[in-house]
Every structure is written in structure tokens, then in C-alpha cells.
Write a protein that holds these residues in place. Structure first.
Motif, PDB file in Angstrom:
ATOM      1  N   LEU A   9      35.865  -5.302  30.604  1.00  0.00           N
ATOM      2  CA  LEU A   9      37.174  -5.550  30.001  1.00  0.00           C
ATOM      3  C   LEU A   9      37.905  -4.256  29.660  1.00  0.00           C
ATOM      4  O   LEU A   9      39.124  -4.165  29.778  1.00  0.00           O
ATOM      5  N   ILE A  10      37.163  -3.248  29.249  1.00  0.00           N
ATOM      6  CA  ILE A  10      37.769  -1.983  28.815  1.00  0.00           C
ATOM      7  C   ILE A  10      38.555  -1.332  29.950  1.00  0.00           C
ATOM      8  O   ILE A  10      39.563  -0.658  29.719  1.00  0.00           O
ATOM      9  N   SER A  11      38.099  -1.538  31.174  1.00  0.00           N
ATOM     10  CA  SER A  11      38.697  -0.836  32.317  1.00  0.00           C
ATOM     11  C   SER A  11      40.192  -1.095  32.445  1.00  0.00           C
ATOM     12  O   SER A  11      40.938  -0.235  32.934  1.00  0.00           O
ATOM     13  N   GLY A  12      40.657  -2.254  32.018  1.00  0.00           N
ATOM     14  CA  GLY A  12      42.078  -2.561  32.141  1.00  0.00           C
ATOM     15  C   GLY A  12      42.975  -1.662  31.315  1.00  0.00           C
ATOM     16  O   GLY A  12      44.163  -1.504  31.625  1.00  0.00           O
ATOM     17  N   ALA A  13      42.414  -1.041  30.272  1.00  0.00           N
ATOM     18  CA  ALA A  13      43.224  -0.168  29.416  1.00  0.00           C
ATOM     19  C   ALA A  13      43.436   1.209  30.026  1.00  0.00           C
ATOM     20  O   ALA A  13      44.342   1.941  29.621  1.00  0.00           O
ATOM     21  N   ALA A  26      47.362 -21.924  20.003  1.00  0.00           N
ATOM     22  CA  ALA A  26      48.822 -21.806  20.033  1.00  0.00           C
ATOM     23  C   ALA A  26      49.286 -20.505  19.392  1.00  0.00           C
ATOM     24  O   ALA A  26      50.168 -19.807  19.922  1.00  0.00           O
ATOM     25  N   VAL A  27      48.682 -20.163  18.253  1.00  0.00           N
ATOM     26  CA  VAL A  27      49.045 -18.908  17.578  1.00  0.00           C
ATOM     27  C   VAL A  27      48.635 -17.714  18.435  1.00  0.00           C
ATOM     28  O   VAL A  27      49.385 -16.739  18.564  1.00  0.00           O
ATOM     29  N   ALA A  28      47.448 -17.790  19.043  1.00  0.00           N
ATOM     30  CA  ALA A  28      46.974 -16.677  19.877  1.00  0.00           C
ATOM     31  C   ALA A  28      47.914 -16.412  21.042  1.00  0.00           C
ATOM     32  O   ALA A  28      48.212 -15.253  21.360  1.00  0.00           O
ATOM     33  N   GLY A  29      48.409 -17.483  21.684  1.00  0.00           N
ATOM     34  CA  GLY A  29      49.319 -17.300  22.811  1.00  0.00           C
ATOM     35  C   GLY A  29      50.598 -16.606  22.408  1.00  0.00           C
ATOM     36  O   GLY A  29      51.029 -15.632  23.047  1.00  0.00           O
ATOM     37  N   GLY A  30      51.216 -17.074  21.343  1.00  0.00           N
ATOM     38  CA  GLY A  30      52.454 -16.451  20.877  1.00  0.00           C
ATOM     39  C   GLY A  30      52.239 -15.047  20.360  1.00  0.00           C
ATOM     40  O   GLY A  30      53.026 -14.128  20.639  1.00  0.00           O
ATOM     41  N   LEU A  31      51.160 -14.864  19.613  1.00  0.00           N
ATOM     42  CA  LEU A  31      50.879 -13.555  19.014  1.00  0.00           C
ATOM     43  C   LEU A  31      50.616 -12.500  20.086  1.00  0.00           C
ATOM     44  O   LEU A  31      51.155 -11.387  20.033  1.00  0.00           O
ATOM     45  N   SER A  32      49.820 -12.849  21.081  1.00  0.00           N
ATOM     46  CA  SER A  32      49.514 -11.892  22.140  1.00  0.00           C
ATOM     47  C   SER A  32      50.727 -11.600  23.011  1.00  0.00           C
ATOM     48  O   SER A  32      50.924 -10.464  23.458  1.00  0.00           O
ATOM     49  N   ALA A  33      51.556 -12.612  23.255  1.00  0.00           N
ATOM     50  CA  ALA A  33      52.781 -12.389  24.029  1.00  0.00           C
ATOM     51  C   ALA A  33      53.683 -11.368  23.354  1.00  0.00           C
ATOM     52  O   ALA A  33      54.345 -10.552  24.013  1.00  0.00           O
ATOM     53  N   LEU A  34      53.704 -11.405  22.037  1.00  0.00           N
ATOM     54  CA  LEU A  34      54.492 -10.424  21.286  1.00  0.00           C
ATOM     55  C   LEU A  34      53.781  -9.076  21.202  1.00  0.00           C
ATOM     56  O   LEU A  34      54.413  -8.019  21.245  1.00  0.00           O
ATOM     57  N   ALA A  35      52.447  -9.115  21.111  1.00  0.00           N
ATOM     58  CA  ALA A  35      51.676  -7.888  20.874  1.00  0.00           C
ATOM     59  C   ALA A  35      51.656  -6.953  22.073  1.00  0.00           C
ATOM     60  O   ALA A  35      51.451  -5.742  21.917  1.00  0.00           O
ATOM     61  N   ILE A  36      51.844  -7.466  23.289  1.00  0.00           N
ATOM     62  CA  ILE A  36      51.774  -6.577  24.449  1.00  0.00           C
ATOM     63  C   ILE A  36      52.906  -5.551  24.443  1.00  0.00           C
ATOM     64  O   ILE A  36      52.842  -4.548  25.160  1.00  0.00           O
ATOM     65  N   GLY A  37      53.929  -5.782  23.647  1.00  0.00           N
ATOM     66  CA  GLY A  37      55.004  -4.801  23.528  1.00  0.00           C
ATOM     67  C   GLY A  37      54.657  -3.630  22.639  1.00  0.00           C
ATOM     68  O   GLY A  37      55.412  -2.648  22.571  1.00  0.00           O
ATOM     69  N   LEU A  38      53.497  -3.698  21.956  1.00  0.00           N
ATOM     70  CA  LEU A  38      53.115  -2.610  21.049  1.00  0.00           C
ATOM     71  C   LEU A  38      52.949  -1.285  21.781  1.00  0.00           C
ATOM     72  O   LEU A  38      53.220  -0.222  21.234  1.00  0.00           O
ATOM     73  N   LYS A  39      52.481  -1.342  23.040  1.00  0.00           N
ATOM     74  CA  LYS A  39      52.235  -0.092  23.760  1.00  0.00           C
ATOM     75  C   LYS A  39      53.534   0.672  24.015  1.00  0.00           C
ATOM     76  O   LYS A  39      53.541   1.907  24.038  1.00  0.00           O
ATOM     77  N   GLN A  40      54.630  -0.062  24.226  1.00  0.00           N
ATOM     78  CA  GLN A  40      55.919   0.612  24.393  1.00  0.00           C
ATOM     79  C   GLN A  40      56.416   1.174  23.074  1.00  0.00           C
ATOM     80  O   GLN A  40      56.954   2.279  23.012  1.00  0.00           O
ATOM     81  N   ARG A  41      56.194   0.412  22.013  1.00  0.00           N
ATOM     82  CA  ARG A  41      56.685   0.852  20.694  1.00  0.00           C
ATOM     83  C   ARG A  41      55.934   2.073  20.181  1.00  0.00           C
ATOM     84  O   ARG A  41      56.524   2.987  19.610  1.00  0.00           O
ATOM     85  N   PHE A  42      54.595   2.091  20.406  1.00  0.00           N
ATOM     86  CA  PHE A  42      53.792   3.182  19.860  1.00  0.00           C
ATOM     87  C   PHE A  42      53.400   4.222  20.901  1.00  0.00           C
ATOM     88  O   PHE A  42      52.768   5.227  20.569  1.00  0.00           O
ATOM     89  N   PHE A  92      51.306   4.233  23.661  1.00  0.00           N
ATOM     90  CA  PHE A  92      50.003   4.369  24.302  1.00  0.00           C
ATOM     91  C   PHE A  92      49.999   3.498  25.556  1.00  0.00           C
ATOM     92  O   PHE A  92      50.559   2.411  25.587  1.00  0.00           O
ATOM     93  N   ASP A  93      49.363   3.990  26.605  1.00  0.00           N
ATOM     94  CA  ASP A  93      49.406   3.319  27.903  1.00  0.00           C
ATOM     95  C   ASP A  93      48.184   2.430  28.092  1.00  0.00           C
ATOM     96  O   ASP A  93      47.211   2.796  28.747  1.00  0.00           O
ATOM     97  N   ASP A  94      48.240   1.251  27.500  1.00  0.00           N
ATOM     98  CA  ASP A  94      47.231   0.214  27.710  1.00  0.00           C
ATOM     99  C   ASP A  94      47.637  -0.534  28.974  1.00  0.00           C
ATOM    100  O   ASP A  94      48.363  -1.523  28.931  1.00  0.00           O
ATOM    101  N   SER A  95      47.166  -0.055  30.113  1.00  0.00           N
ATOM    102  CA  SER A  95      47.716  -0.425  31.410  1.00  0.00           C
ATOM    103  C   SER A  95      47.840  -1.931  31.619  1.00  0.00           C
ATOM    104  O   SER A  95      48.891  -2.431  32.035  1.00  0.00           O
ATOM    105  N   LEU A  96      46.768  -2.683  31.356  1.00  0.00           N
ATOM    106  CA  LEU A  96      46.743  -4.104  31.679  1.00  0.00           C
ATOM    107  C   LEU A  96      46.591  -4.972  30.425  1.00  0.00           C
ATOM    108  O   LEU A  96      46.049  -6.080  30.480  1.00  0.00           O
ATOM    109  N   ASP A  97      47.053  -4.464  29.292  1.00  0.00           N
ATOM    110  CA  ASP A  97      47.190  -5.228  28.044  1.00  0.00           C
ATOM    111  C   ASP A  97      45.869  -5.697  27.457  1.00  0.00           C
ATOM    112  O   ASP A  97      45.744  -6.809  26.927  1.00  0.00           O
ATOM    113  N   VAL A  98      44.872  -4.827  27.495  1.00  0.00           N
ATOM    114  CA  VAL A  98      43.598  -5.133  26.852  1.00  0.00           C
ATOM    115  C   VAL A  98      43.773  -5.222  25.341  1.00  0.00           C
ATOM    116  O   VAL A  98      43.212  -6.108  24.682  1.00  0.00           O
ATOM    117  N   VAL A  99      44.568  -4.324  24.789  1.00  0.00           N
ATOM    118  CA  VAL A  99      44.798  -4.322  23.343  1.00  0.00           C
ATOM    119  C   VAL A  99      45.603  -5.553  22.925  1.00  0.00           C
ATOM    120  O   VAL A  99      45.224  -6.270  21.987  1.00  0.00           O
TER     121      VAL A  99
END
Length: 426
Positions: free
Chosen positions: A110-114, A303-319, A321-328
Motif C-alpha cells: 500500500l505504501i508504494s502508491g505514495a 458513508a462518512v468514510a467516502g465523503g471524508l476521503s473524497a475531501l481529504a485527497i485535496g490535502l496534498k495540494q494544500r500542504f 506533499f506529493d502523495d501520488s496515488l492518495d494513500v494518505v
């Protein structure tokens, strides 16, 4: 249990398809090879000392077990009629070894995606063996092998709320790997993404998935394999396995819909990539909770996980860091949510303490889940950083010219598609 182990093993090639499809054409082979390479290295290491470090009886400060106690599966493999018995079910212990090695493999893969598209393959292979030794095996022991993050009388949970009959009164819950697998892999991915650095053109280049059918096929194989992951963690064909199966399906379906709804509201479109990513987010979130919540609770968690993760993938742009395939954004965020959500949704009827929504002293389980999650985060961050610096002399990054031309050709002397080969020859 052998079928469950086989299903979990299938998840890593499924992950290779999922990650490979999300990569660019010039990186797909390397991305898939990182998963396959993890299967090779970790299986060898697990047979030698991984099982012993994770589940041996000779505990070392609650952090890991003696790696030499069962080195090479000593004492596990016996003559006919003298097999060591499993402590989890009515079958030989060697079956547990087969089941647990698949968890170690998928966690590291799983780590490899980052760090996609920029890491030397040789360094990655060495990292997989080192990281599971310093980080995964100890955390598996701490959570599932009787260590500090488990339910024993010397655990952190016991220190918080006391013991009953030699075990923590309010025992932490991690049914199939919220802390050991997803928080662990997600935090390791974040650390490596920061320390290794960004891909060329990050923030300026649109990195688009090159093959969305691969992504959806990979997500389907992950969903299929996850039944071995979660239902198999009941260690038998029983009601707990059935509950885990239903909860896995319910949470995953709800998470896919939650992600798509978030996309639709935010972007105006519901995408196939969003559906596949939502599936994985739901699978991640329900993993620690699959055996302790009602299916209605599983729907809410998903349901919460789906919405939360959809929003969280934008964190890499905001902060930055290049989490290439959204592992974080998927594994760390959904893994944290699923682990902490047990403190809200655990019913108290499946051999666990009740959560906050089920009355009594449910807040205590919530506290335990938060503390255990925080400990896992800190431990993984420290050990992954150590691994990074140990391997720094080997070199982590490929040359800029090779990264620009494509890591597949540079690291493997291959291309996935004929048009790439023609371009390289031309």
C-alpha cells in the motif's frame, strides 16, 4: 482459513492493477512491480523471522517478540500428527502463518502508491524488508500479539482503565487491521512522500490515470479479496465471520455512494475513479470495526468514510506533499476514522465494550481507540523515518532525466505499450 488467506493474497495483485491504472503510461510497470516485489521480499522475511517477531511468546518490552524463538518457523512445522496448534481456531498454527503473511505483504505494498514514479526499485525492495522488520512486525505484536497496544494486563488500555481477570477492562478493538494495516501504511506513505520529495512538475502537471478500467478492475479484486481480510479475521466459519462479511459489503457500498455524492456536489460529476476510490475507502474504514458494529453502524461508518476521503485527497495540494496515488487521503484518513468510529458504534454485544452511542461508559472505549490510534501514528512515523535514513546511502530517487522519460524504461528496460517502445526507439 486457507481460502481466506488466498483471497488476501489476491489483494496485492489487485492493488497492482488499481495503482497501475492510476499511474501514467510510462510508470505503470514499475508501479505494479513494486507490489509484486513486496510479495517476494516479505514472504521470505516472514518465514525467517516475521512470524516469530509478531506472534512469538518471548515478549520484549511489549514492543515485539524474540525474532529467533521461531526463526524459520521452528516449532510451527511438525511431523505428521505433531503440528503446533493455532491459538485462534481449531486448526494447525501453520495456517495462521499463511494468513498473517498476506497482511504483511499488502500493508507494505500500500505504501508504494505514495511514492509512485520516482523511487529506485532496488531501494524499494530493501525498504520492504527493513520496514516490515522495524515497523510492521512490532506493531502487529503490539496490537494482536499481546503487546502494549493490545488487551493484556501490561497494555496501555489496562493502564488507562484497569484490568479484569488479567486483561484490560476496556480493551482496544482492531478486528482486521485499522491500526496495523491502514494507519500504519498511510502514515508511512506520508512520511516517505515528504522525505523523498515531489515528482517533477508537481503542482504544474496534471497527473491523470492512464487506464481507468484497470483501476475499476483492481478495486473489484480488492473488494473480493477483502472478504478474506475481514471475514477471515473471525478465524472460522461462524457468526462473527458472517457479520464481518455483511458489514464489509454494507460499509463499502455506502462509502462508494458517499464519495460519488461528494464529487457530484463539489465538481458536478460522479466519476469512475471516484467510485473505485470510494470502494477502497469503505473497505479501509470497516476493517477495524467489522466484527464489533451492527450493519446499520457499518452503513454510517462507510458513508462518512467516502465523503471524508473524497475531501481529504485535496490535502496534498494544500500542504504541498506529493502523495501520488492518495494513500494518505484514503488509507490514513479512512483508517483513522474507522478505528476511532468503533468508540461510537461498537454495540457491546460482540465481545467488546459498548461505544458512545450505546450508553453506559462508552466514552471509555472512544478514549482507548483514540489513544491507540495516536500511538500507532507516532510509532510508524518514527520507524519509517529511521528506515528512510538507513537507506539514504543507497539513493532513493531515480535521475531527473529518467523520471522525465519514464521510470519503466529506466528501472526495468521495458514499456507497457507499443507506442512507448516506438517513441523510445525513435
Amino acid at each position: 482459513m486457507l481460502m481466506a488467506a488466498s483471497l488476501v493474497l489476491l489483494m496485492t495483485p489487485g492493488l497492482a492493477l488499481f495503482y497501475g491504472g492510476m499511474s501514467r503510461q510510462k510508470s505503470v510497470l514499475n508501479m505494479m512491480m513494486m507490489s509484486f516485489g513486496a510479495m517476494g521480499v516479505i514472504t521470505v522475511v516472514y518465514v525467517l523471522w516475521g512470524w516469530s517477531m509478531s506472534y512469538g511468546s518471548q515478549d520484549v518490552a511489549g514492543l515485539f517478540a524474540n525474532p529467533f524463538e521461531m526463526f524459520g518457523l521452528k516449532g510451527v512445522i511438525g511431523d505428521a500428527g505433531a503440528w503446533a496448534a493455532s491459538a485462534s481456531g481449531d486448526y494447525p498454527q501453520v495456517i495462521d502463518v499463511g494468513f498473517q503473511v498476506t497482511f504483511a505483504i499488502i500493508t507494505c505494498a500500500l505504501i508504494s502508491g505514495a511514492v509512485a514514479e520516482r523511487v529506485r526499485f532496488g531501494t524499494w525492495l530493501v525498504f520492504t524488508g527493513l520496514w516490515v522488520t522495524l515497523c510492521y512486525f512490532p506493531l502487529a505484536h503490539m496490537v494482536w500479539g499481546g503487546g502494549l497496544l493490545g488487551h493484556g494486563e501490561s497494555s496501555i488500555a489496562a493502564a488507562l482503565f484497569g484490568t479484569t481477570d488479567g486483561e484490560a477492562t476496556i480493551a482496544p478493538v482492531d478486528f482486521a487491521g485499522g491500526t496495523v494495516v491502514h494507519i500504519n501504511a498511510g502514515m508511512a506513505g506520508l512520511v516517505l512522500a515528504i522525505l523523498i520529495g515531489k515528482r517533477l512538475g508537481f503542482g504544474k502537471t496534471a497527473y491523470r490515470p492512464h487506464n481507468l478500467p484497470f483501476v475499476m478492475l483492481g478495486a473489484a479484486l480488492l473488494w473480493f479479496g477483502w472478504f478474506g481480510f475481514n471475514a477471515g479475521s473471525a478465524f472460522g466459519a461462524n457468526g462473527s465471520a458472517g457479520l464481518a462479511w455483511i458489514n464489509t459489503t454494507a460499509a463499502t457500498a455506502a462509502a462508494m455512494l458517499g464519495w460519488l455524492a461528494t464529487e457530484r456536489i463539489r465538481d458536478g460529476h460522479a466519476t469512475s475513479l471516484g467510485a473505485a476510490s470510494g470502494i477502497v475507502a469503505g473497505l479501509v474504514a470497516i476493517t477495524p470495526a467489522a466484527g464489533s458494529v451492527h450493519p446499520l453502524g457499518a452503513l454510517a461508518i462507510g458513508a462518512v468514510a467516502g465523503g471524508l476521503s473524497a475531501l481529504a485527497i485535496g490535502l496534498k495540494q494544500r500542504f504541498g506533499f506529493d502523495d501520488s496515488l492518495d494513500v494518505v487521503g484514503v488509507h490514513l484518513v479512512a483508517g483513522l476514522w474507522g478505528t476511532i468510529a468503533i468508540g461510537f458504534f461498537a454495540t457491546g454485544t460482540f465481545d467488546t465494550a459498548p461505544g458512545l452511542f450505546y450508553g453506559g461508559e462508552g466514552w471509555k472505549l472512544l478514549v482507548v481507540q483514540v489513544v491507540i490510534s495516536a500511538c500507532a501514528l507516532v510509532f510508524t512515523a518514527i520507524m519509517t523515518t529511521i528506515c528512510f535514513y538507513i537507506l539514504k546511502p543507497l539513493g532513493w530517487r531515480i535521475d531527473e532525466a529518467d523520471e522525465s522519460a519514464g521510470i519503466d524504461g529506466a528501472e526495468h528496460a521495458e514499456t507497457a505499450y507499443e507506442n512507448q517502445a516506438q517513441a523510445l526507439r525513435g
